[in-house]
Design an enzyme around this catalytic site. Structure first.
Site, PDB file in Angstrom:
ATOM      1  N   ARG A  51     105.532  58.445  15.294  1.00 27.39           N
ATOM      2  CA  ARG A  51     104.992  57.421  13.705  1.00 27.39           C
ATOM      3  C   ARG A  51     104.062  56.012  14.327  1.00 27.39           C
ATOM      4  O   ARG A  51     102.584  55.911  14.153  1.00 27.39           O
ATOM      5  CB  ARG A  51     105.631  57.525  12.614  1.00 27.39           C
ATOM      6  CG  ARG A  51     105.726  58.863  11.596  1.00 27.39           C
ATOM      7  CD  ARG A  51     107.091  58.943  11.664  1.00 27.39           C
ATOM      8  NE  ARG A  51     108.059  58.732  12.218  1.00 27.39           N
ATOM      9  CZ  ARG A  51     107.537  60.679  12.614  1.00 27.39           C
ATOM     10  NH1 ARG A  51     107.831  61.482  11.816  1.00 27.39           N
ATOM     11  NH2 ARG A  51     108.825  60.676  13.632  1.00 27.39           N
ATOM     12  N   THR A  52     105.179  55.526  14.127  1.00 26.84           N
ATOM     13  CA  THR A  52     104.246  53.919  14.707  1.00 26.84           C
ATOM     14  C   THR A  52     103.424  53.556  15.871  1.00 26.84           C
ATOM     15  O   THR A  52     102.394  53.057  15.335  1.00 26.84           O
ATOM     16  CB  THR A  52     106.274  52.638  15.080  1.00 26.84           C
ATOM     17  OG1 THR A  52     107.327  53.494  14.002  1.00 26.84           O
ATOM     18  CG2 THR A  52     105.638  51.711  14.731  1.00 26.84           C
ATOM     19  N   LYS A  80     110.803  48.467  37.156  1.00 28.14           N
ATOM     20  CA  LYS A  80     110.966  47.384  38.731  1.00 28.14           C
ATOM     21  C   LYS A  80     111.973  46.599  38.121  1.00 28.14           C
ATOM     22  O   LYS A  80     111.847  45.496  39.203  1.00 28.14           O
ATOM     23  CB  LYS A  80     109.194  47.143  38.858  1.00 28.14           C
ATOM     24  CG  LYS A  80     109.061  49.060  39.324  1.00 28.14           C
ATOM     25  CD  LYS A  80     107.771  48.601  40.337  1.00 28.14           C
ATOM     26  CE  LYS A  80     106.654  49.020  40.167  1.00 28.14           C
ATOM     27  NZ  LYS A  80     105.560  48.530  39.843  1.00 28.14           N
ATOM     28  N   ARG A 101     107.631  47.584  20.349  1.00 27.68           N
ATOM     29  CA  ARG A 101     108.508  48.330  20.215  1.00 27.68           C
ATOM     30  C   ARG A 101     110.143  48.216  21.812  1.00 27.68           C
ATOM     31  O   ARG A 101     109.650  48.570  22.262  1.00 27.68           O
ATOM     32  CB  ARG A 101     108.926  49.880  19.890  1.00 27.68           C
ATOM     33  CG  ARG A 101     110.287  50.797  19.649  1.00 27.68           C
ATOM     34  CD  ARG A 101     109.706  51.394  19.324  1.00 27.68           C
ATOM     35  NE  ARG A 101     109.752  52.013  17.824  1.00 27.68           N
ATOM     36  CZ  ARG A 101     109.671  52.759  16.833  1.00 27.68           C
ATOM     37  NH1 ARG A 101     110.333  53.690  17.749  1.00 27.68           N
ATOM     38  NH2 ARG A 101     109.745  52.880  15.813  1.00 27.68           N
ATOM     39  N   HIS A 129     111.982  46.342  11.319  1.00 24.27           N
ATOM     40  CA  HIS A 129     111.136  47.099  11.298  1.00 24.27           C
ATOM     41  C   HIS A 129     110.249  46.929  10.957  1.00 24.27           C
ATOM     42  O   HIS A 129     110.068  47.476  10.049  1.00 24.27           O
ATOM     43  CB  HIS A 129     111.405  48.228  11.484  1.00 24.27           C
ATOM     44  CG  HIS A 129     110.383  49.456  12.211  1.00 24.27           C
ATOM     45  ND1 HIS A 129     109.335  49.393  12.387  1.00 24.27           N
ATOM     46  CD2 HIS A 129     110.991  50.755  12.076  1.00 24.27           C
ATOM     47  CE1 HIS A 129     108.663  50.564  12.653  1.00 24.27           C
ATOM     48  NE2 HIS A 129     109.635  51.013  12.707  1.00 24.27           N
TER      49      HIS A 129
HETATM   50  N1   CP Z   1     109.434  55.679  11.164  1.00 25.72           N
HETATM   51  C1   CP Z   1     109.324  54.747  12.278  1.00 25.72           C
HETATM   52  O1   CP Z   1     110.534  54.223  13.311  1.00 25.72           O
HETATM   53  O2   CP Z   1     108.994  56.751  13.426  1.00 25.72           O
HETATM   54  P1   CP Z   1     109.100  56.691  14.947  1.00 25.72           P
HETATM   55  O3   CP Z   1     110.207  56.096  15.890  1.00 25.72           O
HETATM   56  O4   CP Z   1     108.266  57.484  15.672  1.00 25.72           O
HETATM   57  O5   CP Z   1     107.862  55.458  15.175  1.00 25.72           O
END
Ligand code: CP
Length: 303
Positions: A51-52, A80, A101, A129
């Site tokens: 999703r993100t 590396k 991320r 998040h």
């Molecule tokens: N909600 C969410 O962070 O989903 P993903 O881990 O698929 O990005």
């Protein structure tokens, strides 16, 4: 230049503006189809995501911009030994904005300190998040009509769940919000969050059983027990199916209670619940695109 590292980086007034913009994008997408033309978004994902990452990419493409990036640390020079600080210096000259991320808490913040472009925290370990929180707030505001005067139950992995931690930090800024934390003993909400709620006189309860509190909730925020955060498989197996929201449980809830989930889900919401009009988690993922479009425009000063 602004970054988004924590959900508190925007004031409540700024969030209102961002959500108004996201709702306008939802209503009139064609108006924004060229708004970020000539701009490039980099997605640097050192941890898996559906999703993100893809909603960020979809958001930039729907704004007329372009995207580049990596979806796995193993396919980047992190494998590396390259540091996040060096990587962002490079990415700064390849793109205009970066969503990152990382499994290490604080990594996007470290990157932002060396970056020449806006950095967005797309999830750092068990910490925060913030763009999921923007998604959650926009969903609640759009579908419930308010962000104040709510009782919200947060259920599942409250210990490691970064979506939960971010959402609590954001919601304490609204009037008359009550939290009910529903988790097994081993996955209780961290003590630093309880201390923060006590210090600010925010009402909360901690319970183990979901059934008892369901009738009292305006919102139920379900979460997955996250295998990747456990140190041993035995504990994960023991706790993974601790909560399963099914049709029978939904009968205990109010007719206007909404069920949210950041997704992915495993077994914690039975698929039979998907048909219930109160189950809004797929719509929630769609709001994630609108709010990320609004965020990109805001951080790039294109509105
Ligand atoms: N909600 C969410 O962070 O989903 P993903 O881990 O698929 O990005």
């Amino acid at each position: 230049m602004r970054h988004l590292i924590s959900p508190l980086d925007f004031t409540v007034e700024e969030l209102d503006k961002l959500f108004d913009l996201a709702n306008d994008i939802e209503r009139s997408p064609a108006k924004y189809a060229h708004a970020a033309e000539g701009k490039i978004l980099a997605t640097c994902f050192y941890e898996p995501s559906t999703r993100t990452r893809l909603s960020f990419e979809s958001a930039m493409l729907r704004l007329g911009g372009q995207v580049l990036g990596f979806s796995d640390a193993a396919s980047s020079s992190a494998s590396k030994g390259e540091s996040v600080s060096d990587t962002i210096r490079i990415i700064s000259s390849y793109s205009d904005i970066c969503a990152m991320r990382h499994p290490k808490e604080g990594a996007p913040m470290v990157a932002s300190e060396k970056s020449e472009i806006p950095v967005i925290n797309a999830g750092d370990g068990g910490h925060q998040h913030p763009t999921q929180t923007l998604t959650d707030l926009l969903t609640i505001r759009s579908m419930k009509g308010r962000l104040d005067n709510i009782t919200i139950g947060l259920c599942g992995d409250l210990k490691f769940g970064r979506t939960v931690h971010s959402l609590i930090h954001a919601l304490v800024r609204y009037e008359n919000v009550k939290f009910i934390f529903i988790s097994p003993e081993e996955l209780r909400i961290p003590e630093y969050i309880i201390e923060m709620l006590k210090a600010e006189n925010i009402p909360y309860e901690e319970v183990v059983r979901l059934d008892n509190v369901l009738p009292n909730l305006d919102l139920l925020y379900m979460t997955r027990v996250q295998r990747e955060r456990f140190f041993n498989e035995e504990d994960y197996i023991r706790l993974k199916d601790f909560y399963v929201l099914d049709k029978a449980k939904m009968e205990l809830a109010n007719q206007d209670m909404l069920v949210l989930h950041p997704l992915p889900r495993v077994n914690e919401i039975s698929v039979e619940v998907d048909q219930d009009p109160r189950a809004v988690y797929f719509k929630q993922a769609q709001y994630g695109v609108y709010v990320r479009m609004a965020l990109i425009l805001t951080l790039l000063n294109l509105v």
